[in-house]
Design a protein around this motif. Structure first.
Motif, PDB file in Angstrom:
ATOM      1  N   GLU A 223       1.521   0.678  -7.958  1.00 13.11           N
ATOM      2  CA  GLU A 223       1.962   1.213  -6.674  1.00 13.11           C
ATOM      3  C   GLU A 223       3.284   1.974  -6.797  1.00 13.11           C
ATOM      4  O   GLU A 223       3.441   3.047  -6.199  1.00 13.11           O
ATOM      5  CB  GLU A 223       2.104   0.091  -5.652  1.00 13.11           C
ATOM      6  CG  GLU A 223       2.526   0.586  -4.281  1.00 13.11           C
ATOM      7  CD  GLU A 223       2.663  -0.519  -3.254  1.00 13.11           C
ATOM      8  OE1 GLU A 223       2.882  -0.170  -2.072  1.00 13.11           O
ATOM      9  OE2 GLU A 223       2.565  -1.709  -3.605  1.00 13.11           O
ATOM     10  N   GLU A 224       4.237   1.434  -7.547  1.00  8.77           N
ATOM     11  CA  GLU A 224       5.536   2.106  -7.683  1.00  8.77           C
ATOM     12  C   GLU A 224       5.392   3.484  -8.314  1.00  8.77           C
ATOM     13  O   GLU A 224       6.025   4.445  -7.874  1.00  8.77           O
ATOM     14  CB  GLU A 224       6.482   1.263  -8.535  1.00  8.77           C
ATOM     15  CG  GLU A 224       6.972  -0.008  -7.878  1.00  8.77           C
ATOM     16  CD  GLU A 224       7.849  -0.787  -8.841  1.00  8.77           C
ATOM     17  OE1 GLU A 224       9.050  -0.468  -8.912  1.00  8.77           O
ATOM     18  OE2 GLU A 224       7.322  -1.687  -9.523  1.00  8.77           O
TER      19      GLU A 224
ATOM     20  N   ARG B 214       3.608   5.867  -5.712  1.00  4.98           N
ATOM     21  CA  ARG B 214       4.476   6.239  -4.584  1.00  4.98           C
ATOM     22  C   ARG B 214       5.642   7.128  -5.020  1.00  4.98           C
ATOM     23  O   ARG B 214       6.036   8.046  -4.301  1.00  4.98           O
ATOM     24  CB  ARG B 214       4.958   4.987  -3.870  1.00  4.98           C
ATOM     25  CG  ARG B 214       3.825   4.267  -3.138  1.00  4.98           C
ATOM     26  CD  ARG B 214       4.349   3.287  -2.120  1.00  4.98           C
ATOM     27  NE  ARG B 214       3.315   2.492  -1.515  1.00  4.98           N
ATOM     28  CZ  ARG B 214       2.571   2.862  -0.475  1.00  4.98           C
ATOM     29  NH1 ARG B 214       2.750   4.050   0.065  1.00  4.98           N
ATOM     30  NH2 ARG B 214       1.669   2.043   0.033  1.00  4.98           N
ATOM     31  N   GLU B 215       6.193   6.873  -6.199  1.00  6.26           N
ATOM     32  CA  GLU B 215       7.300   7.712  -6.690  1.00  6.26           C
ATOM     33  C   GLU B 215       6.804   9.128  -6.977  1.00  6.26           C
ATOM     34  O   GLU B 215       7.500  10.092  -6.684  1.00  6.26           O
ATOM     35  CB  GLU B 215       7.931   7.085  -7.943  1.00  6.26           C
ATOM     36  CG  GLU B 215       9.195   7.769  -8.405  1.00  6.26           C
ATOM     37  CD  GLU B 215      10.363   7.685  -7.410  1.00  6.26           C
ATOM     38  OE1 GLU B 215      11.266   8.554  -7.508  1.00  6.26           O
ATOM     39  OE2 GLU B 215      10.393   6.789  -6.550  1.00  6.26           O
ATOM     40  N   CYS B 216       5.617   9.252  -7.526  1.00  2.00           N
ATOM     41  CA  CYS B 216       5.047  10.586  -7.761  1.00  2.00           C
ATOM     42  C   CYS B 216       4.847  11.319  -6.439  1.00  2.00           C
ATOM     43  O   CYS B 216       5.166  12.511  -6.334  1.00  2.00           O
ATOM     44  CB  CYS B 216       3.721  10.483  -8.513  1.00  2.00           C
ATOM     45  SG  CYS B 216       3.905  10.124 -10.262  1.00  2.00           S
ATOM     46  N   LYS B 217       4.318  10.623  -5.441  1.00  2.00           N
ATOM     47  CA  LYS B 217       4.115  11.257  -4.131  1.00  2.00           C
ATOM     48  C   LYS B 217       5.451  11.696  -3.542  1.00  2.00           C
ATOM     49  O   LYS B 217       5.563  12.791  -2.996  1.00  2.00           O
ATOM     50  CB  LYS B 217       3.395  10.307  -3.169  1.00  2.00           C
ATOM     51  CG  LYS B 217       1.979   9.975  -3.563  1.00  2.00           C
ATOM     52  CD  LYS B 217       1.133  11.160  -3.972  1.00  2.00           C
ATOM     53  CE  LYS B 217       0.825  12.112  -2.868  1.00  2.00           C
ATOM     54  NZ  LYS B 217       0.003  13.263  -3.289  1.00  2.00           N
ATOM     55  N   LYS B 218       6.463  10.840  -3.665  1.00  2.00           N
ATOM     56  CA  LYS B 218       7.796  11.154  -3.146  1.00  2.00           C
ATOM     57  C   LYS B 218       8.362  12.409  -3.813  1.00  2.00           C
ATOM     58  O   LYS B 218       8.962  13.255  -3.165  1.00  2.00           O
ATOM     59  CB  LYS B 218       8.722   9.959  -3.390  1.00  2.00           C
ATOM     60  CG  LYS B 218      10.127  10.107  -2.888  1.00  2.00           C
ATOM     61  CD  LYS B 218      10.878   8.800  -3.158  1.00  2.00           C
ATOM     62  CE  LYS B 218      12.356   9.028  -3.212  1.00  2.00           C
ATOM     63  NZ  LYS B 218      13.075   7.809  -3.604  1.00  2.00           N
ATOM     64  N   LYS B 219       8.128  12.535  -5.115  1.00  2.00           N
ATOM     65  CA  LYS B 219       8.646  13.674  -5.879  1.00  2.00           C
ATOM     66  C   LYS B 219       7.669  14.858  -5.895  1.00  2.00           C
ATOM     67  O   LYS B 219       7.919  15.861  -6.547  1.00  2.00           O
ATOM     68  CB  LYS B 219       8.953  13.244  -7.315  1.00  2.00           C
ATOM     69  CG  LYS B 219      10.093  12.244  -7.418  1.00  2.00           C
ATOM     70  CD  LYS B 219      10.368  11.893  -8.876  1.00  2.00           C
ATOM     71  CE  LYS B 219      11.505  10.916  -9.038  1.00  2.00           C
ATOM     72  NZ  LYS B 219      12.782  11.405  -8.580  1.00  2.00           N
ATOM     73  N   GLN B 220       6.556  14.733  -5.202  1.00  2.18           N
ATOM     74  CA  GLN B 220       5.516  15.763  -5.136  1.00  2.18           C
ATOM     75  C   GLN B 220       4.982  16.129  -6.519  1.00  2.18           C
ATOM     76  O   GLN B 220       4.763  17.299  -6.832  1.00  2.18           O
ATOM     77  CB  GLN B 220       6.022  16.991  -4.376  1.00  2.18           C
ATOM     78  CG  GLN B 220       6.389  16.668  -2.944  1.00  2.18           C
ATOM     79  CD  GLN B 220       6.820  17.877  -2.162  1.00  2.18           C
ATOM     80  OE1 GLN B 220       7.328  18.853  -2.697  1.00  2.18           O
ATOM     81  NE2 GLN B 220       6.609  17.819  -0.857  1.00  2.18           N
TER      82      GLN B 220
ATOM     83  N   TRP C 284      -2.810   4.444  -1.830  1.00  2.00           N
ATOM     84  CA  TRP C 284      -1.376   4.544  -2.098  1.00  2.00           C
ATOM     85  C   TRP C 284      -0.931   5.975  -2.368  1.00  2.00           C
ATOM     86  O   TRP C 284       0.253   6.237  -2.461  1.00  2.00           O
ATOM     87  CB  TRP C 284      -0.984   3.645  -3.267  1.00  2.00           C
ATOM     88  CG  TRP C 284      -0.893   2.195  -2.897  1.00  2.00           C
ATOM     89  CD1 TRP C 284      -0.639   1.657  -1.661  1.00  2.00           C
ATOM     90  CD2 TRP C 284      -1.050   1.095  -3.784  1.00  2.00           C
ATOM     91  NE1 TRP C 284      -0.620   0.293  -1.732  1.00  2.00           N
ATOM     92  CE2 TRP C 284      -0.865  -0.091  -3.020  1.00  2.00           C
ATOM     93  CE3 TRP C 284      -1.315   0.974  -5.144  1.00  2.00           C
ATOM     94  CZ2 TRP C 284      -0.942  -1.360  -3.575  1.00  2.00           C
ATOM     95  CZ3 TRP C 284      -1.400  -0.294  -5.697  1.00  2.00           C
ATOM     96  CH2 TRP C 284      -1.213  -1.446  -4.916  1.00  2.00           C
ATOM     97  N   GLY C 285      -1.869   6.904  -2.531  1.00  2.00           N
ATOM     98  CA  GLY C 285      -1.484   8.298  -2.663  1.00  2.00           C
ATOM     99  C   GLY C 285      -1.914   9.016  -3.918  1.00  2.00           C
ATOM    100  O   GLY C 285      -1.526  10.173  -4.122  1.00  2.00           O
TER     101      GLY C 285
END
Length: 183
Positions: free
Chosen positions: A66-67, A70-76, A95-96
């Motif tokens: 999950e981390e 989510r971090e990849c999604k946050k950083k696009q 989770w994205g």
């Protein structure tokens, strides 16, 4: 260079390779105008940060973390999370994950992809593990959006002998099979 001249455009360098970050940096430096260079086997946030610092433009994982997702999604940053069970596939996408990498696909075969696509029809799946020139089209016919290849595409004997023209020809053969199927 053989990979690019062979007709492919996206390459993943696994983080468990020797000097992975240096390989990613070098590929980005020399081929970023011609190739999508990403990092694979990204299992946890520490590997993710090292991959991104090296210049990876996409991430592939063998697991659902999950981390990392989510971090990849946050950083696009596009993320292709690895999963096997329907629950893992759904969770990764929820989770994205941009796509879900079914791994190891060869254990289950193309029919497993077809079965997953029934109830999870909106989730784009990529098959990896044991994909070669004899079965890659079968996975596409079963509903996979794409596939990933490693040792079947990068012949160790050709690499160890520095036969870059032979490697290019082998890669070109794979690309030709795919292009022929797509029409």
């Amino acid at each position: 260079d053989a990979f690019y001249r062979g007709g492919l455009t996206t390459i993943e360098i696994t983080m468990n390779s020797s000097e992975a970050e240096e390989q990613i940096r070098s590929a980005v430096e020399h081929f970023s105008d011609r190739l999508n260079v990403g990092a694979g086997t990204v299992r946890h946030p520490g590997e993710l940060m090292r991959a991104l610092e090296a210049g990876a433009s996409f991430i592939v994982s063998p697991n659902v973390n999950e981390e990392v997702i989510r971090e990849c999604k946050k950083k696009q940053i596009p993320i292709f999370a690895g999963a096997l069970t329907p629950t893992e596939v759904y969770q990764a996408f929820h989770w994205g994950a941009d796509m879900v990498k079914v791994f190891p696909a060869s254990v289950m075969g193309p029919d497993y992809i077809k079965s997953l696509k029934g109830p999870l029809e909106t989730i784009p799946l990529i098959a990896t593990g044991g994909i070669d020139e004899t079965n890659m089209i079968d996975y596409l016919k079963a509903g996979a959006f794409g596939f990933g290849m490693g040792s079947t595409l990068f012949d160790k004997k050709l690499i160890s002998t520095g036969n870059w023209e032979g490697l290019k020809d082998q890669i070109q053969n794979y690309a030709g099979i795919l292009q022929g199927w797509r029409g």
